[in-house]
Every structure is written in C-alpha cells, then in structure tokens.
Design a protein around this motif. Structure first.
Motif, mmCIF file in Angstrom:
data_model
loop_
_atom_site.group_PDB
_atom_site.id
_atom_site.type_symbol
_atom_site.label_atom_id
_atom_site.label_comp_id
_atom_site.label_asym_id
_atom_site.label_seq_id
_atom_site.Cartn_x
_atom_site.Cartn_y
_atom_site.Cartn_z
ATOM 1 N N VAL A 54 0.860 -1.182 0.000
ATOM 2 C CA VAL A 54 0.000 0.000 0.000
ATOM 3 C C VAL A 54 0.893 1.227 0.000
ATOM 4 O O VAL A 54 1.918 1.252 0.678
ATOM 5 N N ASP A 55 0.527 2.246 -0.773
ATOM 6 C CA ASP A 55 1.247 3.517 -0.714
ATOM 7 C C ASP A 55 0.337 4.664 -1.124
ATOM 8 O O ASP A 55 -0.855 4.470 -1.367
ATOM 9 N N HIS A 56 0.908 5.864 -1.159
ATOM 10 C CA HIS A 56 0.198 7.102 -1.528
ATOM 11 C C HIS A 56 -1.071 7.303 -0.691
ATOM 12 O O HIS A 56 -2.103 7.727 -1.207
ATOM 13 N N ALA A 57 -0.983 7.011 0.619
ATOM 14 C CA ALA A 57 -2.155 7.149 1.489
ATOM 15 C C ALA A 57 -2.277 8.575 2.028
ATOM 16 O O ALA A 57 -1.281 9.187 2.414
ATOM 17 N N TRP A 58 -3.511 9.075 1.999
ATOM 18 C CA TRP A 58 -3.796 10.387 2.564
ATOM 19 C C TRP A 58 -5.234 10.441 3.049
ATOM 20 O O TRP A 58 -6.067 9.650 2.619
ATOM 21 N N PRO A 117 -10.560 10.169 -4.811
ATOM 22 C CA PRO A 117 -11.797 10.954 -4.821
ATOM 23 C C PRO A 117 -12.643 10.650 -6.061
ATOM 24 O O PRO A 117 -12.115 10.493 -7.157
ATOM 25 N N GLY A 118 -13.938 10.510 -5.831
ATOM 26 C CA GLY A 118 -14.855 10.216 -6.924
ATOM 27 C C GLY A 118 -14.983 8.742 -7.237
ATOM 28 O O GLY A 118 -15.728 8.347 -8.129
ATOM 29 N N GLY A 119 -14.286 7.887 -6.512
ATOM 30 C CA GLY A 119 -14.324 6.439 -6.733
ATOM 31 C C GLY A 119 -14.339 5.711 -5.400
ATOM 32 O O GLY A 119 -15.066 6.078 -4.483
ATOM 33 N N ARG A 120 -13.496 4.688 -5.292
ATOM 34 C CA ARG A 120 -13.396 3.956 -4.025
ATOM 35 C C ARG A 120 -12.704 4.843 -2.992
ATOM 36 O O ARG A 120 -11.787 5.595 -3.308
ATOM 37 N N GLY A 163 -10.231 21.787 2.552
ATOM 38 C CA GLY A 163 -10.076 22.596 1.345
ATOM 39 C C GLY A 163 -8.744 22.438 0.639
ATOM 40 O O GLY A 163 -8.538 23.017 -0.427
ATOM 41 N N ASP A 164 -7.831 21.653 1.198
ATOM 42 C CA ASP A 164 -6.517 21.462 0.581
ATOM 43 C C ASP A 164 -6.615 20.596 -0.653
ATOM 44 O O ASP A 164 -7.432 19.679 -0.710
ATOM 45 N N PRO A 165 -5.750 20.847 -1.657
ATOM 46 C CA PRO A 165 -5.725 19.937 -2.803
ATOM 47 C C PRO A 165 -5.234 18.564 -2.358
ATOM 48 O O PRO A 165 -4.343 18.470 -1.520
ATOM 49 N N GLY A 166 -5.856 17.513 -2.859
ATOM 50 C CA GLY A 166 -5.518 16.168 -2.429
ATOM 51 C C GLY A 166 -4.673 15.429 -3.424
ATOM 52 O O GLY A 166 -4.334 15.931 -4.479
#
Length: 139
Positions: free
Chosen positions: A19-23, A92-95, A134-137
């Motif tokens: 797993v990576d790129h988690a936020w 965002p917009g999916g799973r 409000g931060d860009p993800g």
C-alpha cells in the motif's frame, strides 16, 4: 546490453502486496466523516481487501461513489478484489474509506496509522498524511 537487462530482470524479486500514496481529507464540518485514499499494489497472487481500520476513528467503511440517473451515490463495499500484479486506487470520486467519529485532535499535517486487512490473514500497516478539507488532495 540486452543480455545484461535480461539478467537483471531474472534476478528481480516478484512484487509484493503493498500500500502507498495514502492520505486523509478531514471533514469540512466537524462531526462529519473524513475520507481516506490510497493505492493497493497487487502482489504475485490475487488478494481480497476486507477492511481498512485506524485507531483514530470509531468506525471505518470502504465505499464506492457511483453515478445513477445523473446523481452521485455512495455504496458500501464489503471487499475489494486486488488482482495479481495490478494497482487498485482508492481516490476521490471512486473507491474510498469513510472514517466516522475521527478523534478531534487529528489535524492537518499529522499522520494517521492504518491497518489494511486481507482475506488470507495478511495485514499491512501504513500511515497516511492528513490534509484539511479545502486542501488539494492526492500524492
């Protein structure tokens, strides 16, 4: 050079389930759920993700956003199949994973620890960066 490339490829280990790129994006309104996003990298064999949990939320649920009749809807997911050697993104917009009743002390800039549980008993521990509503993800 082709022989060297073949030799190097033959020595590589097969990719492991990872797993990576988690936020995590915090909720805009206190008391509303936060959302977690990440990428699962399939290993040499198929896997099934059955839960994603953290100690800083009372409850977490995997969901998928879908559009039906022009309206976005969320549906809970009991499991997500991870094909061998394939990346499965939660974005965002999916799973995504909904985090309910997040500890109010969790703020932008912190890291949250997650446990990713798979049907075969595999557990992966990974942390996620926390961003404000409000931060860009994405990373």
């Amino acid at each position: 050079m082709g022989g060297l490339a073949s030799l190097l490829t033959a020595c590589e280990q097969p990719a492991e389930l990872a797993v990576d790129h988690a936020w995590v994006r915090l909720a805009a309104v206190p008391g509303r759920p936060a959302a977690a996003y990440f990428t699962v990298h399939g290993g040499p064999a198929p896997a099934t993700l059955i839960s994603v949990t953290t100690d800083v939320a009372i409850k977490s649920e995997m969901h998928e956003t879908m559009t039906k009749g022009g309206m976005a809807q969320m549906a809970p997911l009991q499991r997500v199949e991870i094909p061998a050697n394939t990346d499965v993104a939660f974005k965002p917009g999916g799973r995504h994973v909904m985090l309910f009743d997040v500890n109010p002390g969790i703020a932008r800039g912190r890291k949250i620890d997650f446990t990713f549980a798979f049907a075969d008993g595999t557990r992966i521990l990974h942390n996620a960066d926390v961003i404000a509503a409000g931060d860009p993800g994405g990373q």
